[in-house]
Design an enzyme around this catalytic site. Sequence first.
Site, mmCIF file in Angstrom:
data_model
loop_
_atom_site.group_PDB
_atom_site.id
_atom_site.type_symbol
_atom_site.label_atom_id
_atom_site.label_comp_id
_atom_site.label_asym_id
_atom_site.label_seq_id
_atom_site.Cartn_x
_atom_site.Cartn_y
_atom_site.Cartn_z
ATOM 1 N N ASP A 229 6.493 -4.367 2.592
ATOM 2 C CA ASP A 229 6.869 -5.194 3.735
ATOM 3 C C ASP A 229 8.078 -6.052 3.377
ATOM 4 O O ASP A 229 8.274 -6.417 2.220
ATOM 5 C CB ASP A 229 5.714 -6.116 4.131
ATOM 6 C CG ASP A 229 4.574 -5.363 4.809
ATOM 7 O OD1 ASP A 229 4.829 -4.242 5.315
ATOM 8 O OD2 ASP A 229 3.453 -5.883 4.837
ATOM 9 N N TRP B 102 0.838 -1.185 0.000
ATOM 10 C CA TRP B 102 0.000 0.000 0.000
ATOM 11 C C TRP B 102 0.879 1.243 0.000
ATOM 12 O O TRP B 102 2.055 1.160 0.318
ATOM 13 C CB TRP B 102 -0.960 -0.024 1.184
ATOM 14 C CG TRP B 102 -0.425 0.369 2.542
ATOM 15 C CD1 TRP B 102 -0.717 1.492 3.247
ATOM 16 C CD2 TRP B 102 0.452 -0.398 3.389
ATOM 17 N NE1 TRP B 102 -0.074 1.476 4.472
ATOM 18 C CE2 TRP B 102 0.648 0.335 4.578
ATOM 19 C CE3 TRP B 102 1.112 -1.628 3.245
ATOM 20 C CZ2 TRP B 102 1.471 -0.119 5.622
ATOM 21 C CZ3 TRP B 102 1.926 -2.082 4.284
ATOM 22 C CH2 TRP B 102 2.082 -1.327 5.441
#
Lengths: 387, 387, 185, 185
Positions: free
Chosen positions: D130, D111
């Site tokens: 991540d 995101w």
Amino acid sequence: MGCPSLCTLWAGAIAALTAAAATVAAPLPADPLSQVESLPLPPAPHWVWVNDFAFSHMANGKAMLVDGDSGRFLGELDTGFGAVRIVLSADGALIYSPETYFSRGTRGTRTDVVTIYDAARLAPVGEIEIPPKRSSNMPMIANAILTDDGRFLLIYNFNPAQSISVVDTRARTFVGEIDTPGCALAFPTGARAFFSLCADGALLKVRLDDSGRGVSQERTAPFFEVQTNPVTEKAVRRGDSWYFVSYDGTIYSVIIGRDGADLTAGPHWSLTSDSERAQQWRPGGLQQLAVHAGLNRLYAIMHRGGPETHKDPGREVWVYDLERHARVQKIPMQHDSGSILVSRDAKPLLFSIFIESNILDVYDAASGRHLRTVPDIGTTPTIMVGP
Amino acid sequence: MGCPSLCTLWAGAIAALTAAAATVAAPLPADPLSQVESLPLPPAPHWVWVNDFAFSHMANGKAMLVDGDSGRFLGELDTGFGAVRIVLSADGALIYSPETYFSRGTRGTRTDVVTIYDAARLAPVGEIEIPPKRSSNMPMIANAILTDDGRFLLIYNFNPAQSISVVDTRARTFVGEIDTPGCALAFPTGARAFFSLCADGALLKVRLDDSGRGVSQERTAPFFEVQTNPVTEKAVRRGDSWYFVSYDGTIYSVIIGRDGADLTAGPHWSLTSDSERAQQWRPGGLQQLAVHAGLNRLYAIMHRGGPETHKDPGREVWVYDLERHARVQKIPMQHDSGSILVSRDAKPLLFSIFIESNILDVYDAASGRHLRTVPDIGTTPTIMVGP
Amino acid sequence: MNWLDALAEASVRSMAQRTSRRSLLASLGALLIGGAALPLLPVARGAEPPRKGAAPNGGAKDKAAAKAAALQDPQSCDYWRHCAIDGYLCGCCGGSQHSCPPGTEMSAVTWIGTCHNPADGLDYVVSYNDCCGKSTCGRCLCNRNERDTPIYIPFQSNDYNWCSGSSKGNVAYHCSTARILGQAR
Amino acid sequence: MNWLDALAEASVRSMAQRTSRRSLLASLGALLIGGAALPLLPVARGAEPPRKGAAPNGGAKDKAAAKAAALQDPQSCDYWRHCAIDGYLCGCCGGSQHSCPPGTEMSAVTWIGTCHNPADGLDYVVSYNDCCGKSTCGRCLCNRNERDTPIYIPFQSNDYNWCSGSSKGNVAYHCSTARILGQAR
């Protein structure tokens, strides 16, 4: 040296130490070897399962069972990586647990399964392999849920393609996968129907056949407003209604019509008065709503803060009459509350946890009286399910 | 919807948001995608590996690397169930980690392996399966250790039969198992020799051939007194001596003679004076001794308490000249200290941890000055190893 | 089996809960004097006079009553049977002092202690069988090192995970029981 | 792709570190006013006047200096790029604001947010990739929910583990980066 010879010696040594000596007082009897507890079935109404997401060691999630009446810890299940929730069978005799494992703890081959546990022995009795794409997200009730007749287990996938895995709990088989592009989670609306929530606020209505295969999908026009004041995905169900709450505390309901496919919007109403909204009262938390069908009550964790605090814990639970849409009670919380559950029975308990602590608070849901605090409930308790 | 199409849309959306706009200030450049750090080799002398036993979630043990000079956390390895320690290769380029896994997290098929990690990339580069009987115990340095030439890895087994698994790190194969009935752990005494400690205080001397197979065993007469004042298994080595300490703080040494098999007792001496003993000063902790070869110093965690406190942490580290058997320094600890390690270089650091906290304290070993406290080092840090 | 020889006349690890060790020791010293007539038993090793430096008994009646209650509470570290336990108390984990929580398996081999029951004045041999096969329970940690030995003397060492000896070779440690084997002679 | 439509004019989750959320919000309100001329960008949503009830600025110079330093410290939750991050900061885990710790793998899909850099006065699109394949790092947790959406709007939701999208299908989440994708227009 192997155990057989060692154990013999060992037994001999113990016998030497425990020769029966006659004494004045009758001594306590020896305890049996290898005694293992089991639980009565069906589960008692005041039991509660707490999910430990184990955020610091996500490979070792747990589900922990506590008796709300005594505060006694009854047992636990190890539920693997990124555990979201367990699902109790309708009769309470079995537990279905969607679990993810890696051949080397956090790496290697990923295997996703639904483990079936005997709810009395808390031991695995079966395993159903499912596609290794179960969604890893903060635990939600709608991550894994049974159809209304209890037969099909619906499991949300995200990788980041979105779909629902269907498991037949009767045949103990994986049935198949239903693509739900742009739509998330599963909210059952009947024995063979559910909907997913779509990013534009629409509902994706899905019907299953008797084998659990998807036979039709229909996407509604946007049902919720998602840009300025979205409803959370943390809905609760009572009878034919799913209740959603928006960031600002407005309750929206999805009313299930004939056959579970005819979904309509119920009236919307607010948890807060104008003056309370002016004071920035709003719901918050991870499992922020609870419901009691018999009392027709809705419970919401409330706090004061801006829209960005929609996941913040609260120190009050406000209680509403679902028919009159009127608040009937405020229950002060002893500790920060991020998730609540109300037992289904006629003398319900209100359970409260918060991911940043590891206690379980138990209240009398009717009087709001704090009954007990149970310590040491896992590492990062997230959401609860009850029988 | 699958990722390919989704990712294309995604890239388009990002492009729309990031169109290069000319501005007065030169904007910061875009960061590269998928950049992953790696570490310089050989390891710096002030790096330290901390073992996280993860007692609350034992299936997810870790080894964590910290730079003592900066306090920077450099990376970690996931080391499975009941992790005891990692072992660095002689050149520092590889890491050997005895690990235990279950096919379902904490249940199912058990597999024990030695995972070989690239010490620069902290990524697995090989795996050697070993018998699934590796001892599960509070981490000890002697649980897994290399022969003096760095070729054979010796791993202690307990189930409760006792043995040593031998792994050839050059061939990357499991060589075999050497039974050590009644004797525990492995203390290398040469390239092809080690001893285990026996329950009666004897040493079991084992010789290996060039393939790593056990070729002879010899059990000495009791070497240590074990009934009233046993030595702990937490020995440290300097050159040809293994230093053991008893519960009351007496240092006993095992001196390695020719070929690593001719073991003799060195003089024993006490860490404490008569008056200190009267005040119940004694060593304690999990990794209670440290040594610096160049300075010829021994370090011991000290506290006051009865014999039952032999694992208690201390607030002082006492430093001894190993030649004169004389205390030369007392280093006050900022926090409870249960394990210490001293780096090998000429300007050594003293590292300190304690299983009930999750910080790493760093001291200048020469001056005793506290340099820094590094927070958030795992869940239950146990022992340390250094390059 | 050197350690079995040792065992037969061995010491036992006794009570010293980390969190309240000092206060506990004073009361223990007194308790264990009751076992002083049994020179071959582990518990006899506990027959020491209260040491200098041990916390003086505060004398508060409430304290004494709480202590007495704890001695009979299976979920308390002070429970009389726990005189040589090390680990999470199964009584806090869905089991009891002599039974494992649902879904776990009792270890076949373990370590023993000898504890004095103040209710009947008798000493008992207590077996600390671990319950195995699930992740650590995480409740009621009771960690004591009195007369604990290094791991090269296994059956008196609390540094082993005794689930290692479980028949399934499954080492996951969940909690520890405190079963009565019989009266000590 | 409804959520991409949403994304193009979307809001971004912004700064609200749990531990110091209230103090942070006041400063943010001011900061984000700088982005008010960019109505289509997420950051514009932040252009609200400081709210009633927000903690008043204490006015202490030390506090202000510390805050300013934190805005440029990649190991601080207050670092300017972290305006929409959620998770452990890779800069505390052996990586940096734009690189993964050794042995982990950067997630392909994630995101994004738009953050204002006070040092050059510019807004940047930041991608919160991540790092995956190892257990959670456990250091520098930075958890914010401003303009966070429910998980049915995935690319603005911080309740997903974005390692789910990693090419190896390996979901172990370790930490989160904050990569600059480019200047926001």
